[in-house]
Enzyme design. Sequence first.
Site, PDB file in Angstrom:
ATOM      1  N   ASP A  24      -5.504  -0.086   5.853  1.00  0.00           N
ATOM      2  CA  ASP A  24      -6.321  -0.421   7.029  1.00  0.00           C
ATOM      3  C   ASP A  24      -7.457   0.574   7.216  1.00  0.00           C
ATOM      4  OD1 ASP A  24      -4.324  -2.238   7.247  1.00  0.00           O
ATOM      5  OD2 ASP A  24      -3.379  -1.335   9.007  1.00  0.00           O
ATOM      6  N   GLU A  59      -2.070   8.298  12.423  1.00  0.00           N
ATOM      7  CA  GLU A  59      -0.942   7.353  12.577  1.00  0.00           C
ATOM      8  C   GLU A  59       0.388   8.066  12.332  1.00  0.00           C
ATOM      9  OE1 GLU A  59      -0.716   4.045  13.269  1.00  0.00           O
ATOM     10  OE2 GLU A  59      -2.803   3.403  13.099  1.00  0.00           O
ATOM     11  N   ASP A  88       0.824  -1.231   0.000  1.00  0.00           N
ATOM     12  CA  ASP A  88       0.000   0.000   0.000  1.00  0.00           C
ATOM     13  C   ASP A  88       0.847   1.266   0.000  1.00  0.00           C
ATOM     14  OD1 ASP A  88       0.697  -0.318   2.722  1.00  0.00           O
ATOM     15  OD2 ASP A  88      -1.326   0.067   3.481  1.00  0.00           O
TER      16      ASP A  88
HETATM   17  C1  GLA Z   1      -0.023  -2.362   8.516  1.00  0.00           C
HETATM   18  C2  GLA Z   1      -0.207  -0.984   7.909  1.00  0.00           C
HETATM   19  C3  GLA Z   1      -0.798  -1.057   6.495  1.00  0.00           C
HETATM   20  C4  GLA Z   1      -0.033  -2.039   5.624  1.00  0.00           C
HETATM   21  C5  GLA Z   1       0.172  -3.367   6.346  1.00  0.00           C
HETATM   22  C6  GLA Z   1       1.064  -4.307   5.590  1.00  0.00           C
HETATM   23  O1  GLA Z   1      -1.260  -2.965   8.745  1.00  0.00           O
HETATM   24  O2  GLA Z   1      -1.033  -0.193   8.713  1.00  0.00           O
HETATM   25  O3  GLA Z   1      -0.820   0.220   5.923  1.00  0.00           O
HETATM   26  O4  GLA Z   1       1.171  -1.493   5.185  1.00  0.00           O
HETATM   27  O5  GLA Z   1       0.739  -3.183   7.637  1.00  0.00           O
HETATM   28  O6  GLA Z   1       0.482  -4.687   4.398  1.00  0.00           O
END
Ligand code: GLA
Length: 360
Positions: free
Chosen positions: A164, A152, A33
């Site tokens: 997420d 975040e 992402d």
């Molecule tokens: C965490 C991060 C996401 C993504 C995942 C790995 O969940 O918050 O943005 O990068 O790790 O895919």
Amino acid sequence: MNSLQLFQSYFQKEPSITSSANGRINLIGEHTDYNNGFVLPTLISQSIEVSIKPRDDEQIVCISNKFGELSSKIAASNDGTWLDFVRGAIYYIKKLSPTLKGIDIAVSSTIPNGSGLSSSAALEISLLRAFAQLQSLAIVPKEMAKIGQQIEHQFVGTQCGIMDQMVSACGVFGQAIFLDCESLQTKSLPLFPNHTFIVIHSGSTRKLSQGSYNERKLETMMASKTLNVPSLRYASLEQIKLIEDPTIRRRVKHIISENNRVIQATSCLEKNDAKQFGELMNFSHQSMRDDYEISSDELNKIVESASNNGALGARLTGAGFGGCVIVLSENEKAELITQSILSQCTQAYLVTTISGKLNS
Ligand code: GLA
């Protein structure tokens, strides 16, 4: 105890608003992402719920079923507790609606923390939903996801991507969501009607994950500069020989191959081809274990056990360094496979199962 009951018993009054947001598993597409690539997550039934009531002062008073009581001034600096999320959410909502003041909050969570099931994004989105409703703000889900990501980055210190928050804000339970992390376009897809995703916690929470996560992000950003592409989404496997450092070369290989796997896995969902989907999951796990180096002994053991016990595929889900594995199984075999894995991996436990059965 849900957040409403917690609020009533702790504050001895009624909250004004209760809202919630779900956790997620990512079916495939890890760490792609923040490289502007593709991901394929789906919501889990576990969620975070918040009940809130505004205060007349500048104080935040919180009670959580997991972390107990905490309080601080709205403007206090970050302290590494979950109040950072609350202060962050208040900060961004205040920018849109300055009348927001202090808040009493009760938080209840059914998402195990540090499990790669996105409890952080669920907390951000549930808080943002509650504060937006309180201030009569119509924030569209995509915008809410972007604010969650800012919380975040600016308040929590994880340089996460957008997956997420997007799935927590825009996802529909029982559907996978294909997300293009550059355009933020989404496509909802039904899950396999005859197959189940089993979510198994390895028993170890993520270790040192924040630092290692940010390190992976930096490595891939630098690699995209070396390859002279806007992001690794635009790099090809032929280009990786241009990278001298063998570790960075493996990191880049993971991102490029993982993006390809997400595209293929999405078409497997469309064609109802669970067998090939499972194979892609296995390749994805190998790539995370050997090239991106975000797995752990406990996670590898579950993946191995899944394969020995007849699963179609298995892979770690989320940021890695601990947390959960998802296992793909035919519906009829799901219970037996789960029991076999749990008997071989004694620290592990079942979190949930997700199947398209209900939607078919
Ligand atoms: C965490 C991060 C996401 C993504 C995942 C790995 O969940 O918050 O943005 O990068 O790790 O895919």
